[in-house]
Design a protein around this motif. Structure first.
Motif, PDB file in Angstrom:
ATOM      1  N   VAL A  31      12.967   6.329   4.949  1.00  0.00           N
ATOM      2  CA  VAL A  31      11.495   6.320   6.027  1.00  0.00           C
ATOM      3  C   VAL A  31      11.761   5.119   6.845  1.00  0.00           C
ATOM      4  O   VAL A  31      11.581   4.001   6.402  1.00  0.00           O
ATOM      5  CB  VAL A  31      10.369   6.314   5.084  1.00  0.00           C
ATOM      6  N   VAL A  32      11.496   5.572   8.307  1.00  0.00           N
ATOM      7  CA  VAL A  32      11.668   4.352   9.147  1.00  0.00           C
ATOM      8  C   VAL A  32       9.974   4.623   9.874  1.00  0.00           C
ATOM      9  O   VAL A  32       9.626   5.852  10.522  1.00  0.00           O
ATOM     10  CB  VAL A  32      12.524   4.782  10.397  1.00  0.00           C
ATOM     11  N   PRO A  33       9.461   3.502   9.690  1.00  0.00           N
ATOM     12  CA  PRO A  33       7.928   3.597  10.332  1.00  0.00           C
ATOM     13  C   PRO A  33       7.895   3.509  11.602  1.00  0.00           C
ATOM     14  O   PRO A  33       6.849   2.773  12.010  1.00  0.00           O
ATOM     15  CB  PRO A  33       7.377   2.369   9.488  1.00  0.00           C
ATOM     16  N   PHE A  34       8.630   3.873  12.349  1.00  0.00           N
ATOM     17  CA  PHE A  34       8.582   3.878  13.914  1.00  0.00           C
ATOM     18  C   PHE A  34       9.181   5.120  14.298  1.00  0.00           C
ATOM     19  O   PHE A  34       9.697   5.923  13.726  1.00  0.00           O
ATOM     20  CB  PHE A  34       9.454   2.651  14.483  1.00  0.00           C
ATOM     21  N   GLY A  35       8.851   5.545  15.764  1.00  0.00           N
ATOM     22  CA  GLY A  35       9.150   6.765  16.369  1.00  0.00           C
ATOM     23  C   GLY A  35      10.805   6.856  16.616  1.00  0.00           C
ATOM     24  O   GLY A  35      11.434   5.686  16.561  1.00  0.00           O
ATOM     25  N   PRO A  36      11.251   8.091  16.723  1.00  0.00           N
ATOM     26  CA  PRO A  36      12.761   8.315  17.094  1.00  0.00           C
ATOM     27  C   PRO A  36      12.920   7.427  18.651  1.00  0.00           C
ATOM     28  O   PRO A  36      12.195   7.373  19.437  1.00  0.00           O
ATOM     29  CB  PRO A  36      12.969   9.697  17.523  1.00  0.00           C
ATOM     30  N   GLY A  37      14.161   6.667  18.416  1.00  0.00           N
ATOM     31  CA  GLY A  37      14.583   6.008  19.559  1.00  0.00           C
ATOM     32  C   GLY A  37      14.066   4.504  19.630  1.00  0.00           C
ATOM     33  O   GLY A  37      14.697   3.568  20.562  1.00  0.00           O
ATOM     34  N   SER A  38      13.408   4.178  18.649  1.00  0.00           N
ATOM     35  CA  SER A  38      12.829   2.858  18.792  1.00  0.00           C
ATOM     36  C   SER A  38      14.063   1.889  18.287  1.00  0.00           C
ATOM     37  O   SER A  38      14.951   2.508  17.484  1.00  0.00           O
ATOM     38  CB  SER A  38      11.730   2.573  17.884  1.00  0.00           C
ATOM     39  N   SER A  68       1.112   0.104  12.444  1.00  0.00           N
ATOM     40  CA  SER A  68       2.053  -1.209  12.183  1.00  0.00           C
ATOM     41  C   SER A  68       2.606  -0.982  10.986  1.00  0.00           C
ATOM     42  O   SER A  68       2.577  -1.704  10.141  1.00  0.00           O
ATOM     43  CB  SER A  68       0.901  -2.528  12.170  1.00  0.00           C
ATOM     44  N   THR A  69       3.399   0.190  10.977  1.00  0.00           N
ATOM     45  CA  THR A  69       4.259   0.582   9.908  1.00  0.00           C
ATOM     46  C   THR A  69       3.669   0.774   8.280  1.00  0.00           C
ATOM     47  O   THR A  69       4.457   1.162   7.514  1.00  0.00           O
ATOM     48  CB  THR A  69       5.502  -0.697   9.368  1.00  0.00           C
ATOM     49  N   SER A  70       2.215   0.840   8.441  1.00  0.00           N
ATOM     50  CA  SER A  70       1.596   1.245   7.211  1.00  0.00           C
ATOM     51  C   SER A  70       1.708   2.472   6.784  1.00  0.00           C
ATOM     52  O   SER A  70       1.708   2.796   5.536  1.00  0.00           O
ATOM     53  CB  SER A  70       0.021   0.938   7.228  1.00  0.00           C
ATOM     54  N   ILE A  71       1.585   3.509   7.689  1.00  0.00           N
ATOM     55  CA  ILE A  71       1.929   4.798   7.138  1.00  0.00           C
ATOM     56  C   ILE A  71       3.217   5.067   6.736  1.00  0.00           C
ATOM     57  O   ILE A  71       3.462   5.922   5.427  1.00  0.00           O
ATOM     58  CB  ILE A  71       1.847   5.876   8.365  1.00  0.00           C
ATOM     59  N   GLY A  72       4.358   4.505   7.080  1.00  0.00           N
ATOM     60  CA  GLY A  72       5.465   4.617   6.253  1.00  0.00           C
ATOM     61  C   GLY A  72       5.796   3.937   4.916  1.00  0.00           C
ATOM     62  O   GLY A  72       6.274   4.434   3.974  1.00  0.00           O
ATOM     63  N   ALA A  73       5.180   2.700   5.103  1.00  0.00           N
ATOM     64  CA  ALA A  73       5.133   1.802   4.090  1.00  0.00           C
ATOM     65  C   ALA A  73       4.538   2.674   2.671  1.00  0.00           C
ATOM     66  O   ALA A  73       4.948   2.491   1.653  1.00  0.00           O
ATOM     67  CB  ALA A  73       4.426   0.453   4.207  1.00  0.00           C
TER      68      ALA A  73
END
Length: 316
Positions: A31-38, A68-73
Motif C-alpha cells: 500500500v502506497v499512501p500517495f497517488g500514482p506518479g508521486s 497525510s498518509t493516514s488513509i493508507g496507514a
C-alpha cells in the motif's frame, strides 16, 4: 485419546513450519499512501518489481492516498498480520503525524518496522531570478525583514513544512508560511513565494533548466546528483532535515516473515543497479535490519516531535 491428540498436533507442526518457510505463496499487497506518479509511488514500484522477482510472487501496488498518509496507514494497521499487506511509508506516517493530529486514525505501535529504503534530501530553493545566491544571504535578508519573506510547503504539517520550520528556528529567523495543496513549485518558479524545501526528485529537473536556484540540501552530506550544492549544515552545523521511505507491516506479523522481507529488500537496496537508480533521482539508499529501522524511528520521532511542539503545528 490424549496421546492421539498430541500425535496429531505433533504431526501438524512440520507442515505449519513448511507453510511459513514457503512465504509468500500468493501475491503481496504494498500500500502506497500517495497517488500514482508521486515520488513514493515511483520508488515503491521500483522496489516492488525487484521484490516480486526475489519472492517469486507478484507485489501489487495499491495507491491509498489522502490525509497525510493516514488513509493508507490505517488500511495496513488494521489488515491481517500475515505478511501479505505491507505499507510503503514516509516520515509523516510515524515521525510527524502522531504529534500534529489530535485524532489520528491509526496508532504508530500498530505498525512494525521492516526496512528503511532510503533518505529523501530536501533542496532549499529560490526562484531562478532571485538575487539570493546562498543560504547565508537568505538568512541576512530574512533578518533584515522579520516575517516578510514567504515560504511554501505541501501542506501544514507535511515534511517540507516541518523541516523548514526547523531551519528557521536554528537560523533564528521568521518568515510567513504559505501552505499549498497543489502548485507550490509552480508558484516558486513564478516568484509568488520566496523559497521552498522541495524533495530532490522534483527539484532536480527544475534546477537543471534554471527555473529555480538551489541554495542548500537538508542531508548530512552533499547529494551525488547535486555535488555543487552545499548542505544546510555547512552554514548551520548539525542541521539534518531529510525525509525517508520505508516498509512497515501490521503489528503481529510473524518475525520470520518480517525478517524474510527485510533480507530480500536489503539485498535489492544494496545492489549497484538499484543504488544507481536512486542516486540519479537525488535519493540516498539506506537498507539494514528491522532493528536498525526501529532504532532510527525512535530518534527520528524525537527530533520532529520537538520541532512540531516548538512551532505549535497542529492539524484538526
Amino acid at each position: 485419546m490424549l496421546l492421539g491428540t498430541a500425535a496429531l498436533v505433533g504431526a501438524a507442526l512440520p507442515s505449519l513450519a513448511q507453510a511459513q518457510a514457503a512465504y509468500p505463496t500468493r501475491p503481496v499487497r504494498l500500500v502506497v499512501p500517495f497517488g500514482p506518479g508521486s515520488s513514493p509511488d515511483v520508488i515503491a514500484r521500483l522496489l516492488g518489481e525487484r521484490l516480486s522477482r526475489a519472492m517469486g510472487q507478484p507485489v501489487v501496488i495499491e495507491n491509498r492516498a489522502g490525509a497525510s498518509t493516514s488513509i493508507g496507514a490505517q488500511a495496513v494497521a488494521t489488515a491481517r498480520p500475515d505478511g501479505y499487506t505491507l505499507l510503503y511509508a514516509v516520515n509523516n506516517t510515524l515521525s510527524i503525524n502522531p504529534f500534529i493530529y489530535s485524532n489520528l486514525s491509526y496508532k504508530p505501535e500498530d505498525l512494525v518496522p521492516v526496512i528503511r529504503v532510503l533518505s529523501v534530501p530536501y533542496v532549499l530553493l529560490v526562484p531562478g531570478n532571485s538575487p539570493i545566491k546562498t543560504l547565508g544571504e537568505l538568512i541576512e535578508a530574512a533578518k533584515a525583514r522579520p516575517g516578510a519573506m514567504t515560504y511554501g510547503s505541501y501542506g501544514i504539517g507535511q515534511g517540507t513544512h516541518v523541516a523548514l520550520a526547523r531551519l528557521l528556528n536554528e537560523a533564528g529567523i521568521t518568515m510567513t508560511h504559505v501552505p499549498y495543496r497543489d502548485g507550490v513549485l509552480n508558484d516558486l518558479v513564478a516568484g509568488r513565494i520566496d523559497l521552498l524545501f522541495d524533495p530532490t526528485t522534483t527539484a532536480i529537473p527544475q534546477i537543471e533548466v534554471g527555473a529555480v536556484r538551489a541554495l542548500a540540501v537538508s542531508g548530512p552530506r552533499r547529494v551525488d546528483a547535486l555535488p555543487q550544492v552545499p548542505t544546510v549544515a555547512e552554514t548551520l552545523p548539525g542541521f539534518v532535515g531529510d525525509s525517508w521511505h520505508g516498509v512497515l507491516a501490521p503489528r503481529g506479523t510473524p518475525a520470520e516473515v518480517v525478517d524474510k522481507i527485510a533480507t530480500l529488500s536489503d539485498g535489492i537496496i544494496k545492489s549497484d543497479e538499484f543504488r544507481a537508480k536512486l542516486r540519479e533521482l537525488g535519493l540516498v539508499p539506506a537498507g539494514g535490519t528491522p532493528a536498525d529501522f526501529r532504532d532510527f524511528l525512535v530518534e527520528d520521532a524525537k527530533i520532529w516531535g520537538k520541532v512540531v511542539k516548538e512551532n505549535n503545528i497542529r492539524v484538526e
